[in-house]
Every structure is written in C-alpha cells, then in structure tokens.
Design a protein around this motif. Structure first.
Motif, mmCIF file in Angstrom:
data_model
loop_
_atom_site.group_PDB
_atom_site.id
_atom_site.type_symbol
_atom_site.label_atom_id
_atom_site.label_comp_id
_atom_site.label_asym_id
_atom_site.label_seq_id
_atom_site.Cartn_x
_atom_site.Cartn_y
_atom_site.Cartn_z
ATOM 1 N N GLU A 91 27.253 57.274 41.436
ATOM 2 C CA GLU A 91 27.317 56.427 40.251
ATOM 3 C C GLU A 91 27.871 57.189 39.045
ATOM 4 N N THR A 92 27.621 58.478 38.949
ATOM 5 C CA THR A 92 28.109 59.246 37.815
ATOM 6 C C THR A 92 29.578 59.607 37.972
ATOM 7 N N ASP A 93 30.114 59.535 39.160
ATOM 8 C CA ASP A 93 31.519 59.860 39.399
ATOM 9 C C ASP A 93 32.428 58.643 39.288
ATOM 10 N N ILE A 94 31.932 57.539 38.840
ATOM 11 C CA ILE A 94 32.740 56.324 38.739
ATOM 12 C C ILE A 94 33.726 56.472 37.590
ATOM 13 N N LYS A 95 34.978 56.196 37.872
ATOM 14 C CA LYS A 95 36.026 56.277 36.861
ATOM 15 C C LYS A 95 36.741 54.927 36.817
ATOM 16 N N PRO A 96 37.007 54.434 35.626
ATOM 17 C CA PRO A 96 37.680 53.137 35.525
ATOM 18 C C PRO A 96 39.130 53.237 35.996
ATOM 19 N N LEU A 97 39.640 52.116 36.480
ATOM 20 C CA LEU A 97 41.031 52.059 36.894
ATOM 21 C C LEU A 97 41.917 51.938 35.669
ATOM 22 N N LYS A 98 43.033 52.621 35.697
ATOM 23 C CA LYS A 98 44.016 52.505 34.618
ATOM 24 C C LYS A 98 45.309 52.019 35.236
ATOM 25 N N PHE A 99 45.808 50.926 34.713
ATOM 26 C CA PHE A 99 47.049 50.360 35.211
ATOM 27 C C PHE A 99 48.180 50.715 34.250
ATOM 28 N N HIS A 100 49.287 51.175 34.804
ATOM 29 C CA HIS A 100 50.449 51.555 34.014
ATOM 30 C C HIS A 100 51.608 50.663 34.433
ATOM 31 N N ARG A 101 52.336 50.240 33.443
ATOM 32 C CA ARG A 101 53.485 49.387 33.721
ATOM 33 C C ARG A 101 54.621 50.291 34.203
ATOM 34 N N HIS A 102 55.196 49.883 35.308
ATOM 35 C CA HIS A 102 56.306 50.651 35.877
ATOM 36 C C HIS A 102 57.613 50.061 35.348
#
Length: 108
Positions: A92-103
C-alpha cells in the motif's frame, strides 16, 4: 433407486445452501429480517425444546448500521476499515499514481 434419492437430496442441500449464501450477500437486510422471523416462530413457549433451541441458535446477532464508516466492511469498498487502522502494508505504501503523457508525433 435408493442412491438416486440420496444423490438428489445432496444436490438439493448444496443448491439450498448456495442460494442462502447468495441471498445473504446480496440482500443482507432482507435475509436478516427473514432469519429473525424464523427464529421468533421457532422460539415460542408452546414449541418442543429442540425447536426452541434451534430458534435461539438461528436468532441473528446485532447488525452494524451499514454504510461506509459503520465498521462492517463486508463489501471491502469502504476507505475507513477499522481493522486496517494503524496497519500499513508495504504494497500500500508503494502505490504510485499513473501519469499520462500526450505523445506528439514529429511528422505532423
């Protein structure tokens, strides 16, 4: 012929238990009311001792209020799980949010 009857009884018992389990999970308030009604019906003074004992055994316990924050956590969707308070799991502490980048294509 005798084994067919036994087989049908076993299958019927399995189907009945499965149906009761599904009803308890999907309609808990309705099942609680039916269980309370059946327990009250069996636990009457004019009933034999065995039926009264069965009625006392079937009597449902106290229910939590229900809803998030009530502490029931039967659906595992509430953020406020009282059993997990103070306990942190490494996953649970290693959860990282997803980041979307426009290609952006260079050929346009």
């Amino acid at each position: 012929m005798h084994s067919d009857t036994v087989q049908q009884l076993i299958i019927g018992a399995i189907v009945l238990v499965s149906a009761l389990h599904v009803l308890r999970r999907l309609l808990p308030k309705w099942m609680h009311a039916r269980q309370q009604w059946l327990a009250a019906l069996l636990d009457r003074p004019q009933r034999p001792a065995a039926l009264r004992a069965l009625g006392r055994w079937l009597r449902p316990g106290e229910q939590a209020g229900g809803g998030c924050g009530s502490g029931c956590n039967t659906c595992s969707t509430c953020e406020s799980n009282p059993e997990a308070d103070g306990k942190t799991d490494k996953a649970e502490t290693d959860i990282k949010p997803l980041k979307f980048h426009r290609h952006v294509r260079a050929d346009r």
